[in-house]
Design a protein around this motif. Structure first.
Motif, PDB file in Angstrom:
ATOM      1  N   ARG A  48       0.832  -1.217   0.000  1.00  0.00           N
ATOM      2  CA  ARG A  48       0.000   0.000   0.000  1.00  0.00           C
ATOM      3  C   ARG A  48       0.863   1.263   0.000  1.00  0.00           C
ATOM      4  NH1 ARG A  48      -4.651  -1.719  -1.528  1.00  0.00           N
ATOM      5  NH2 ARG A  48      -5.771  -3.076  -0.118  1.00  0.00           N
ATOM      6  N   THR A  49       1.894   1.308   0.843  1.00  0.00           N
ATOM      7  CA  THR A  49       2.721   2.517   0.924  1.00  0.00           C
ATOM      8  C   THR A  49       3.588   2.703  -0.310  1.00  0.00           C
ATOM      9  OG1 THR A  49       4.429   1.376   2.222  1.00  0.00           O
ATOM     10  CG2 THR A  49       2.711   2.574   3.458  1.00  0.00           C
ATOM     11  N   ALA A  50       3.786   1.632  -1.085  1.00  0.00           N
ATOM     12  CA  ALA A  50       4.552   1.725  -2.337  1.00  0.00           C
ATOM     13  C   ALA A  50       3.632   1.963  -3.534  1.00  0.00           C
ATOM     14  CB  ALA A  50       5.365   0.450  -2.538  1.00  0.00           C
ATOM     15  N   GLY A  51       2.320   2.075  -3.285  1.00  0.00           N
ATOM     16  CA  GLY A  51       1.376   2.298  -4.372  1.00  0.00           C
ATOM     17  C   GLY A  51       1.107   1.063  -5.202  1.00  0.00           C
ATOM     18  N   GLU A  52       1.293  -0.121  -4.612  1.00  0.00           N
ATOM     19  CA  GLU A  52       1.085  -1.388  -5.314  1.00  0.00           C
ATOM     20  C   GLU A  52      -0.121  -2.127  -4.737  1.00  0.00           C
ATOM     21  OE1 GLU A  52       4.780  -3.358  -4.579  1.00  0.00           O
ATOM     22  OE2 GLU A  52       5.935  -1.918  -5.766  1.00  0.00           O
ATOM     23  N   GLN A  53      -0.624  -3.071  -5.506  1.00  0.00           N
ATOM     24  CA  GLN A  53      -1.712  -3.920  -5.030  1.00  0.00           C
ATOM     25  C   GLN A  53      -1.123  -5.076  -4.222  1.00  0.00           C
ATOM     26  OE1 GLN A  53      -5.084  -3.564  -5.215  1.00  0.00           O
ATOM     27  NE2 GLN A  53      -4.529  -1.547  -5.989  1.00  0.00           N
ATOM     28  N   PRO A  54      -1.636  -5.330  -3.029  1.00  0.00           N
ATOM     29  CA  PRO A  54      -1.115  -6.452  -2.244  1.00  0.00           C
ATOM     30  C   PRO A  54      -1.555  -7.796  -2.822  1.00  0.00           C
ATOM     31  CG  PRO A  54      -2.887  -5.346  -1.060  1.00  0.00           C
ATOM     32  CD  PRO A  54      -2.644  -4.554  -2.303  1.00  0.00           C
ATOM     33  N   ALA A  55      -0.765  -8.811  -2.547  1.00  0.00           N
ATOM     34  CA  ALA A  55      -1.109 -10.182  -2.932  1.00  0.00           C
ATOM     35  C   ALA A  55      -2.347 -10.617  -2.153  1.00  0.00           C
ATOM     36  CB  ALA A  55       0.071 -11.104  -2.621  1.00  0.00           C
ATOM     37  N   PRO A  56      -3.057 -11.648  -2.626  1.00  0.00           N
ATOM     38  CA  PRO A  56      -4.220 -12.135  -1.875  1.00  0.00           C
ATOM     39  C   PRO A  56      -3.828 -12.452  -0.428  1.00  0.00           C
ATOM     40  CG  PRO A  56      -4.181 -13.123  -4.057  1.00  0.00           C
ATOM     41  CD  PRO A  56      -2.876 -12.377  -3.883  1.00  0.00           C
ATOM     42  N   PHE A  57      -4.483 -11.755   0.507  1.00  0.00           N
ATOM     43  CA  PHE A  57      -4.090 -11.815   1.912  1.00  0.00           C
ATOM     44  C   PHE A  57      -4.097 -13.232   2.467  1.00  0.00           C
ATOM     45  CE2 PHE A  57      -4.954 -11.960   6.427  1.00  0.00           C
ATOM     46  CZ  PHE A  57      -3.897 -11.213   6.914  1.00  0.00           C
ATOM     47  N   TRP A  58      -5.220 -13.929   2.341  1.00  0.00           N
ATOM     48  CA  TRP A  58      -5.338 -15.239   2.980  1.00  0.00           C
ATOM     49  C   TRP A  58      -4.376 -16.256   2.370  1.00  0.00           C
ATOM     50  CZ3 TRP A  58      -6.884 -15.283   7.586  1.00  0.00           C
ATOM     51  CH2 TRP A  58      -7.935 -14.470   8.021  1.00  0.00           C
ATOM     52  N   ASP A  59      -4.157 -16.202   1.065  1.00  0.00           N
ATOM     53  CA  ASP A  59      -3.201 -17.115   0.444  1.00  0.00           C
ATOM     54  C   ASP A  59      -1.806 -16.865   1.015  1.00  0.00           C
ATOM     55  OD1 ASP A  59      -5.398 -17.922  -1.025  1.00  0.00           O
ATOM     56  OD2 ASP A  59      -4.727 -16.981  -2.892  1.00  0.00           O
ATOM     57  N   SER A  60      -1.451 -15.595   1.187  1.00  0.00           N
ATOM     58  CA  SER A  60      -0.158 -15.253   1.786  1.00  0.00           C
ATOM     59  C   SER A  60      -0.077 -15.755   3.211  1.00  0.00           C
ATOM     60  CB  SER A  60       0.063 -13.735   1.764  1.00  0.00           C
ATOM     61  OG  SER A  60       0.165 -13.259   0.452  1.00  0.00           O
ATOM     62  N   TRP A  61      -1.138 -15.526   3.993  1.00  0.00           N
ATOM     63  CA  TRP A  61      -1.129 -15.950   5.389  1.00  0.00           C
ATOM     64  C   TRP A  61      -0.941 -17.458   5.501  1.00  0.00           C
ATOM     65  CZ3 TRP A  61      -3.688 -19.168   8.691  1.00  0.00           C
ATOM     66  CH2 TRP A  61      -3.428 -18.983  10.049  1.00  0.00           C
ATOM     67  N   LEU A  62      -1.656 -18.215   4.676  1.00  0.00           N
ATOM     68  CA  LEU A  62      -1.535 -19.675   4.730  1.00  0.00           C
ATOM     69  C   LEU A  62      -0.111 -20.129   4.396  1.00  0.00           C
ATOM     70  CD1 LEU A  62      -4.931 -20.641   3.107  1.00  0.00           C
ATOM     71  CD2 LEU A  62      -4.175 -21.281   5.411  1.00  0.00           C
ATOM     72  N   ARG A  63       0.486 -19.546   3.361  1.00  0.00           N
ATOM     73  CA  ARG A  63       1.861 -19.884   2.997  1.00  0.00           C
ATOM     74  C   ARG A  63       2.822 -19.510   4.122  1.00  0.00           C
ATOM     75  NH1 ARG A  63       5.622 -16.726   1.542  1.00  0.00           N
ATOM     76  NH2 ARG A  63       4.255 -15.021   0.928  1.00  0.00           N
ATOM     77  N   LEU A  64       2.620 -18.319   4.694  1.00  0.00           N
ATOM     78  CA  LEU A  64       3.492 -17.864   5.774  1.00  0.00           C
ATOM     79  C   LEU A  64       3.350 -18.718   7.028  1.00  0.00           C
ATOM     80  CD1 LEU A  64       3.048 -14.071   5.157  1.00  0.00           C
ATOM     81  CD2 LEU A  64       5.224 -15.334   5.015  1.00  0.00           C
ATOM     82  N   ARG A  65       2.133 -19.171   7.325  1.00  0.00           N
ATOM     83  CA  ARG A  65       1.949 -20.049   8.487  1.00  0.00           C
ATOM     84  C   ARG A  65       2.781 -21.318   8.312  1.00  0.00           C
ATOM     85  NH1 ARG A  65      -3.707 -22.752   9.762  1.00  0.00           N
ATOM     86  NH2 ARG A  65      -3.067 -23.716   7.822  1.00  0.00           N
ATOM     87  N   GLU A  66       2.790 -21.871   7.098  1.00  0.00           N
ATOM     88  CA  GLU A  66       3.621 -23.057   6.834  1.00  0.00           C
ATOM     89  C   GLU A  66       5.100 -22.722   6.988  1.00  0.00           C
ATOM     90  OE1 GLU A  66       2.620 -24.689   3.021  1.00  0.00           O
ATOM     91  OE2 GLU A  66       0.500 -24.899   3.558  1.00  0.00           O
ATOM     92  N   ASP A  67       5.509 -21.575   6.442  1.00  0.00           N
ATOM     93  CA  ASP A  67       6.915 -21.154   6.556  1.00  0.00           C
ATOM     94  C   ASP A  67       7.321 -20.981   8.015  1.00  0.00           C
ATOM     95  OD1 ASP A  67       7.026 -21.086   3.786  1.00  0.00           O
ATOM     96  OD2 ASP A  67       7.085 -18.877   3.660  1.00  0.00           O
ATOM     97  N   TYR A  68       6.483 -20.298   8.800  1.00  0.00           N
ATOM     98  CA  TYR A  68       6.823 -20.060  10.208  1.00  0.00           C
ATOM     99  C   TYR A  68       6.804 -21.375  11.003  1.00  0.00           C
ATOM    100  CZ  TYR A  68       7.271 -15.022   9.978  1.00  0.00           C
ATOM    101  OH  TYR A  68       7.723 -13.756   9.708  1.00  0.00           O
ATOM    102  N   THR A  69       5.927 -22.295  10.642  1.00  0.00           N
ATOM    103  CA  THR A  69       5.915 -23.602  11.309  1.00  0.00           C
ATOM    104  C   THR A  69       7.278 -24.273  11.118  1.00  0.00           C
ATOM    105  OG1 THR A  69       3.527 -23.867  11.021  1.00  0.00           O
ATOM    106  CG2 THR A  69       4.819 -25.871  11.398  1.00  0.00           C
ATOM    107  N   ARG A  70       7.765 -24.292   9.883  1.00  0.00           N
ATOM    108  CA  ARG A  70       9.080 -24.898   9.610  1.00  0.00           C
ATOM    109  C   ARG A  70      10.198 -24.155  10.344  1.00  0.00           C
ATOM    110  NH1 ARG A  70       6.812 -25.452   4.539  1.00  0.00           N
ATOM    111  NH2 ARG A  70       7.736 -23.517   3.772  1.00  0.00           N
ATOM    112  N   ARG A  71      10.156 -22.832  10.311  1.00  0.00           N
ATOM    113  CA  ARG A  71      11.216 -22.033  10.936  1.00  0.00           C
ATOM    114  C   ARG A  71      11.245 -22.213  12.447  1.00  0.00           C
ATOM    115  NH1 ARG A  71      13.122 -18.089   7.310  1.00  0.00           N
ATOM    116  NH2 ARG A  71      13.742 -16.673   8.974  1.00  0.00           N
TER     117      ARG A  71
END
Length: 177
Positions: free
Chosen positions: A151-174
């Protein structure tokens, strides 16, 4: 050198049950302060709700994550279309620091520092004792800050929930590794 505040940079557990995550955002610092404290700007990346910026002031944050991106992605089971949290401001030093209570955790602090033409935003979510909640909080802050960066860069964000689901998997591994 690895930029810990670059777009997409992961948060780290900086002390037991505390997440710290950073982003470099386009300045000036007053603009990013407004995105944290102004309910209309904040609703574009995190949660809506008026906030009087003084110590002791109560507020209510209301999340409508389906509205953060178009399309929103697939909302995971167990999440409602709307969720609210009541809090209180515990520290306020405009435009550099805001600390707030956050449910059953130790609260959240937003620190802002000028970094050339950008602003370094550091979000610290203190004392999240429940590991399952810490996992949700980690993926949540990361996904929300990605929306803020877009938003602050004037861009459209990626689909929020798809990002959250991917990140939850990433953080689980980390967090397990």
């Amino acid at each position: 050198m690895n930029d810990i505040a670059a777009p997409g940079a992961y948060g780290v557990i900086t002390e037991p049950a505390t997440l710290t995550i950073q982003r470099h955002l386009p300045g000036p610092i007053e603009r990013i302060w407004a995105y944290i404290t102004d309910g209309e700007l904040r609703r574009q990346w995190l949660a809506a709700g008026a906030m009087e910026t003084k110590v002791g002031a109560p507020f209510t944050l209301t999340w409508r994550n389906d509205e953060l991106s178009d399309p929103p992605g697939h909302r995971p089971e167990g999440f409602d279309a709307e969720h609210s949290l009541d809090g209180t401001i515990t520290e306020c030093d405009p435009p550099r620091r805001l600390s707030i209570t956050w449910g059953s955790t130790g609260g959240v602090t937003f620190d802002l520092a000028p970094a050339g033409s950008r602003v370094l935003l550091t979000v610290t979510h203190h004392r999240v004792a429940d590991p399952a909640l810490l996992l949700k909080v980690s993926a949540g802050w990361h996904a929300h800050l990605d929306v803020l960066a877009a938003r602050t860069a004037g861009e459209q964000p990626a689909p929020f929930w798809d990002s959250w689901l991917r990140l939850r998997e990433d953080y689980t591994r980390r967090m397990q590794g």
